[in-house]
Design an enzyme around this catalytic site. Structure first.
Site, PDB file in Angstrom:
ATOM      1  N   GLY A  74       2.303  -4.750   8.854  1.00 49.87           N
ATOM      2  CA  GLY A  74       2.289  -3.318   9.140  1.00 49.87           C
ATOM      3  C   GLY A  74       1.142  -2.528   8.541  1.00 49.87           C
ATOM      4  N   SER A 134      -2.922  -1.187   9.292  1.00 45.75           N
ATOM      5  CA  SER A 134      -3.996  -1.068  10.274  1.00 45.75           C
ATOM      6  C   SER A 134      -5.309  -1.638   9.726  1.00 45.75           C
ATOM      7  CB  SER A 134      -4.193   0.402  10.632  1.00 45.75           C
ATOM      8  OG  SER A 134      -4.563   1.125   9.462  1.00 45.75           O
ATOM      9  N   GLN A 172       0.843  -1.202   0.000  1.00 48.06           N
ATOM     10  CA  GLN A 172       0.000   0.000   0.000  1.00 48.06           C
ATOM     11  C   GLN A 172       0.881   1.257   0.000  1.00 48.06           C
ATOM     12  OE1 GLN A 172      -3.466  -0.322   2.847  1.00 48.06           O
ATOM     13  NE2 GLN A 172      -2.424  -2.217   3.389  1.00 48.06           N
ATOM     14  N   CYS A 195       1.825  15.591 -20.185  1.00 50.04           N
ATOM     15  CA  CYS A 195       1.562  14.186 -20.491  1.00 50.04           C
ATOM     16  C   CYS A 195       2.272  13.818 -21.792  1.00 50.04           C
ATOM     17  CB  CYS A 195       0.061  13.962 -20.628  1.00 50.04           C
ATOM     18  SG  CYS A 195      -0.352  12.332 -21.272  1.00 50.04           S
ATOM     19  N   HIS A 206      -1.553   1.447  -4.196  1.00 47.18           N
ATOM     20  CA  HIS A 206      -1.985   2.850  -4.137  1.00 47.18           C
ATOM     21  C   HIS A 206      -1.082   3.752  -4.969  1.00 47.18           C
ATOM     22  CE1 HIS A 206      -4.171   1.819  -0.114  1.00 47.18           C
ATOM     23  NE2 HIS A 206      -4.894   1.539  -1.163  1.00 47.18           N
TER      24      HIS A 206
HETATM   25 ZN   LIG Z   1      -2.652  12.528 -21.336  1.00 47.43          ZN
END
Ligand SMILES: [Zn+2]
Length: 242
Positions: free
Chosen positions: A182, A184, A93, A139, A111
């Site tokens: 580790g 929660s 995570q 981008c 994540h």
């Molecule tokens: Zn883009």
């Protein structure tokens, strides 16, 4: 022992990197206390406060770049090298790159990660490595700047990684080991980490100073990641070489 090759699925949370000095949003203090988390960690917040969000993640990345992998990161990387990424799945995570810097070959970031940016216009994710979290970066696919955001999953967004998490835990066989370190279990609940049929299974292991949802695990090691993994290693080595 069964003829199937035993696998090890490892899911890690903030506790893994805590001993490298990386604070989390659940801890008081650190950069997390200097920002309104609803502004910098949520999708609507990003839409309204783009500059502040980039500033926040740039600071997070500076902290990560200054941190070093700890003995638990090195331990997990060594296990993946020893038994191979086909048998040892590493899911995290955490948005830091400490597992990779410890030598892990393959890490699934549930994540997202601070080493990428994501275009919210065309959904191209692109690697920036150790480079800055730069709000002027365009981008590479659609060449827009404004829709580019840090490549971390924010509250209010769906993580594409959860499909991979689902596939990993749904694919567990009875002889496989599930190791949760580790976390929660407040962001990803235990019901998504442990398949119902494995509730309390002897090969569900947890390492956490204060184990969360302990009844789901056959073995709870109440220790930090750095202290707890060496306690598991003899049993793990024996099971993985059966
Ligand atoms: Zn883009």
């Amino acid at each position: 022992m069964s003829s199937a090759v035993r696998r090890l699925v490892i899911i890690t949370g903030a506790g893994l990197s805590a001993e490298s000095g990386l604070a989390t949003f659940r801890d008081a203090g650190g950069i997390w206390s200097q920002y309104d988390l609803a502004e910098v960690c949520s999708y609507p917040g990003w839409r309204r406060h783009r500059a502040k969000v980039f500033e926040f993640y740039a600071k997070c990345k500076e902290e990560v770049l200054a941190a070093q992998p700890n003995s638990a990161h090195h331990c997990l990387a060594r296990w993946q090298q020893k038994w191979g990424p086909q048998r040892v799945k590493l899911l995290t995570q955490n948005v830091d790159d400490l597992l990779e810097r410890a030598g892990a070959e393959r890490v699934m970031h549930l994540h997202g990660e601070l080493t990428s940016l994501l275009c919210d216009n065309c959904y191209r994710k692109f690697d920036i490595g150790r480079g800055p979290v730069d709000p002027t970066r365009a981008c590479p696919l659609c060449h827009e700047v404004e829709p580019v955001k840090p490549g971390v999953v924010m509250f209010g967004e769906t993580s594409p990684g959860y499909h991979r998490l689902g596939a990993a835990v749904d694919g567990l066989e009875p002889e496989d080991i599930l190791l949760v370190i580790g976390t929660s279990m407040q962001v990803i609940p235990v019901s998504r980490l442990v398949p119902a049929w494995r509730t309390g299974h002897a090969l569900n292991w947890q390492v956490n100073p204060a184990p969360a949802e302990p009844v789901y695990f056959g073995w709870n090691v109440a220790a930090s990641a750095c202290d707890g993994l060496p306690q598991l290693e003899p049993m793990l080595s024996q099971l993985m070489s059966d």
